[in-house]
Design a protein around this motif. Structure first.
Motif, PDB file in Angstrom:
ATOM      1  N   ARG A 218      -5.952  44.130  -8.325  1.00 48.10           N
ATOM      2  CA  ARG A 218      -6.389  44.055  -6.930  1.00 48.10           C
ATOM      3  C   ARG A 218      -5.929  45.312  -6.222  1.00 48.10           C
ATOM      4  O   ARG A 218      -4.758  45.695  -6.315  1.00 48.10           O
ATOM      5  CB  ARG A 218      -5.821  42.828  -6.235  1.00 48.10           C
ATOM      6  CG  ARG A 218      -6.436  42.602  -4.851  1.00 48.10           C
ATOM      7  CD  ARG A 218      -6.085  41.246  -4.301  1.00 48.10           C
ATOM      8  NE  ARG A 218      -6.817  40.969  -3.070  1.00 48.10           N
ATOM      9  CZ  ARG A 218      -6.680  39.840  -2.377  1.00 48.10           C
ATOM     10  NH1 ARG A 218      -5.858  38.899  -2.813  1.00 48.10           N
ATOM     11  NH2 ARG A 218      -7.371  39.653  -1.272  1.00 48.10           N
ATOM     12  N   TYR A 222      -9.178  50.929  -0.875  1.00 52.85           N
ATOM     13  CA  TYR A 222     -10.523  51.125  -0.350  1.00 52.85           C
ATOM     14  C   TYR A 222     -11.082  49.749   0.014  1.00 52.85           C
ATOM     15  O   TYR A 222     -11.923  49.203  -0.681  1.00 52.85           O
ATOM     16  CB  TYR A 222     -11.427  51.804  -1.373  1.00 52.85           C
ATOM     17  CG  TYR A 222     -10.940  53.162  -1.817  1.00 52.85           C
ATOM     18  CD1 TYR A 222     -11.119  54.273  -1.001  1.00 52.85           C
ATOM     19  CD2 TYR A 222     -10.297  53.335  -3.038  1.00 52.85           C
ATOM     20  CE1 TYR A 222     -10.681  55.526  -1.394  1.00 52.85           C
ATOM     21  CE2 TYR A 222      -9.863  54.584  -3.443  1.00 52.85           C
ATOM     22  CZ  TYR A 222     -10.058  55.678  -2.625  1.00 52.85           C
ATOM     23  OH  TYR A 222      -9.624  56.915  -3.026  1.00 52.85           O
ATOM     24  N   CYS A 225     -10.622  45.407  -3.091  1.00 52.64           N
ATOM     25  CA  CYS A 225     -11.324  45.575  -4.365  1.00 52.64           C
ATOM     26  C   CYS A 225     -10.649  44.721  -5.424  1.00 52.64           C
ATOM     27  O   CYS A 225      -9.434  44.808  -5.615  1.00 52.64           O
ATOM     28  CB  CYS A 225     -11.298  47.048  -4.780  1.00 52.64           C
ATOM     29  SG  CYS A 225     -12.083  47.369  -6.373  1.00 52.64           S
ATOM     30  N   ARG A 226     -11.420  43.898  -6.110  1.00 54.76           N
ATOM     31  CA  ARG A 226     -10.902  43.025  -7.158  1.00 54.76           C
ATOM     32  C   ARG A 226     -11.588  43.384  -8.472  1.00 54.76           C
ATOM     33  O   ARG A 226     -12.823  43.450  -8.540  1.00 54.76           O
ATOM     34  CB  ARG A 226     -11.138  41.557  -6.802  1.00 54.76           C
ATOM     35  CG  ARG A 226     -10.527  41.188  -5.455  1.00 54.76           C
ATOM     36  CD  ARG A 226     -10.926  39.808  -4.983  1.00 54.76           C
ATOM     37  NE  ARG A 226     -10.631  39.655  -3.558  1.00 54.76           N
ATOM     38  CZ  ARG A 226     -10.928  38.577  -2.845  1.00 54.76           C
ATOM     39  NH1 ARG A 226     -11.553  37.550  -3.431  1.00 54.76           N
ATOM     40  NH2 ARG A 226     -10.623  38.524  -1.550  1.00 54.76           N
ATOM     41  N   VAL A 238     -16.207  44.928 -11.169  1.00 56.26           N
ATOM     42  CA  VAL A 238     -15.578  45.514  -9.987  1.00 56.26           C
ATOM     43  C   VAL A 238     -16.298  44.980  -8.757  1.00 56.26           C
ATOM     44  O   VAL A 238     -17.505  45.189  -8.598  1.00 56.26           O
ATOM     45  CB  VAL A 238     -15.640  47.056 -10.021  1.00 56.26           C
ATOM     46  CG1 VAL A 238     -14.941  47.645  -8.799  1.00 56.26           C
ATOM     47  CG2 VAL A 238     -15.021  47.591 -11.312  1.00 56.26           C
ATOM     48  N   GLN A 239     -15.546  44.306  -7.890  1.00 57.17           N
ATOM     49  CA  GLN A 239     -16.135  43.684  -6.712  1.00 57.17           C
ATOM     50  C   GLN A 239     -15.389  44.116  -5.453  1.00 57.17           C
ATOM     51  O   GLN A 239     -14.153  44.160  -5.438  1.00 57.17           O
ATOM     52  CB  GLN A 239     -16.083  42.160  -6.831  1.00 57.17           C
ATOM     53  CG  GLN A 239     -16.874  41.616  -8.020  1.00 57.17           C
ATOM     54  CD  GLN A 239     -16.726  40.110  -8.163  1.00 57.17           C
ATOM     55  OE1 GLN A 239     -15.622  39.580  -8.119  1.00 57.17           O
ATOM     56  NE2 GLN A 239     -17.844  39.424  -8.323  1.00 57.17           N
ATOM     57  N   PHE A 240     -16.145  44.408  -4.396  1.00 59.07           N
ATOM     58  CA  PHE A 240     -15.570  44.774  -3.104  1.00 59.07           C
ATOM     59  C   PHE A 240     -15.917  43.691  -2.088  1.00 59.07           C
ATOM     60  O   PHE A 240     -17.070  43.250  -2.014  1.00 59.07           O
ATOM     61  CB  PHE A 240     -16.120  46.122  -2.624  1.00 59.07           C
ATOM     62  CG  PHE A 240     -15.584  47.307  -3.392  1.00 59.07           C
ATOM     63  CD1 PHE A 240     -14.485  48.012  -2.938  1.00 59.07           C
ATOM     64  CD2 PHE A 240     -16.188  47.701  -4.580  1.00 59.07           C
ATOM     65  CE1 PHE A 240     -14.001  49.111  -3.643  1.00 59.07           C
ATOM     66  CE2 PHE A 240     -15.706  48.790  -5.297  1.00 59.07           C
ATOM     67  CZ  PHE A 240     -14.606  49.494  -4.830  1.00 59.07           C
ATOM     68  N   VAL A 260     -10.773  53.589  -8.986  1.00 58.26           N
ATOM     69  CA  VAL A 260     -10.125  53.079  -7.784  1.00 58.26           C
ATOM     70  C   VAL A 260      -8.719  52.568  -8.060  1.00 58.26           C
ATOM     71  O   VAL A 260      -7.891  52.493  -7.155  1.00 58.26           O
ATOM     72  CB  VAL A 260     -10.996  51.966  -7.147  1.00 58.26           C
ATOM     73  CG1 VAL A 260     -11.014  50.725  -8.015  1.00 58.26           C
ATOM     74  CG2 VAL A 260     -10.507  51.626  -5.744  1.00 58.26           C
TER      75      VAL A 260
END
Length: 283
Positions: A218, A222, A225-226, A238-240, A260
């Motif tokens: 995590r 930015y 983001c997980r 990758v999830q925001f 990231v």
């Protein structure tokens, strides 16, 4: 120690929320005087005023960490320093100075490893299974070594047979090909899932087909983001999310570790400078 009653999947569901205070004001006798941030992900410029004398072991360790950051910036070499030798006062002072940065991760296995980035980017506090150390590295070593050990193995040949599945098989095939062909140094390959955001059957197919790896990250550098490793080598989800917990970007990345979540040479330079700034304030 590792609890055998918990599956790796259960361990990956552990809370990775970051602390609200980057460092304890009353721990270790250190008072933060200033925090000048040049950009979100950068190491912050920190200056501390000693409230009590700083232990010799703590000072020596900070010098070692600054030197290790210099080496990492110039050569890419990593370092690992076991903290078992520290006395009680030194440990409290190092805990206070390191604080909690923007990135945390957990790696399932034996033992389960937790890593918390310090407020100095590229410095990671590593704990689990009797381990207590600081690593100076782009990412924690356990993350790089064990991320794709499958907690839930891929089912690439059966998932596509589910009714209602349309787009997922082509995505799975592309990711399998990219995973097999990927080599260290290759550019990141990204597949965006925006068009599948409301297609439950396709999303469920992707989850089953790709499986679940052993690493979860995590990052708040930015936004929120997980990141989760899949069971397919070098493939990450990758999830925001925005401040209301709404998913705003959903992708797969084929790479060693998503950018990231990694410290850069510039980050190491910044961290070395900030650590020496702290040392300079002692004189």
């Amino acid at each position: 120690m590792f609890d055998k009653s918990k599956s790796p999947t259960t361990d990956l569901n552990a809370d990775l929320s970051l602390g609200t205070e980057p460092f304890g004001l009353d721990e270790g006798g250190l008072i933060p005087l200033s925090r000048a941030t040049t950009k979100q992900r950068d190491t912050t410029s920190l200056l501390f005023l000693p409230r009590v004398p700083i232990a010799d072991q703590a000072v020596a360790l900070v010098r070692r960490l600054a030197d290790a950051c210099d080496v990492a910036a110039k050569t890419g070499a990593t370092a690992s320093i076991d903290l078992a030798y520290l006395d009680w006062q030194s440990r409290r002072q190092i805990d206070s100075l390191m604080g909690e940065g923007e990135i945390s991760c957990i790696v399932a296995g034996q033992p389960v490893i937790r890593a918390q980035e310090a407020v100095f980017a590229g410095l990671w506090r590593i704990t689990g299974g009797g381990i207590d150390r600081i690593e100076v590295a782009p990412v924690p070593r356990a993350l790089a070594a064990r991320a794709f050990a499958p907690a839930s193995p891929p089912a690439t040949t059966t998932a596509a047979k589910r009714p209602g599945v349309t787009a997922a098989p082509a995505i799975v095939a592309e990711l399998i090909d990219r995973s097999a062909a990927w080599r260290d140094g290759d550019p990141t390959h990204v597949i965006t899932l925006s068009d599948l955001s409301n297609d439950a059957e396709d999303l469920a197919c992707l989850d089953t087909a790709l499986g679940i790896g052993s690493a979860k990250i995590r990052s708040r550098g930015y936004g929120d983001c997980r990141i989760m490793a899949t069971g397919l080598a070098n493939v990450w989800r990758v999830q925001f999310f925005n401040e209301t917990e709404m998913l705003i970007l959903d992708t797969f990345e084929v790479t060693a570790v998503p950018e990231v979540a990694m410290a850069t040479a510039d980050d190491f330079d910044d961290s070395a400078h900030a650590l020496r700034e702290w040392l300079g304030a002692l004189s």
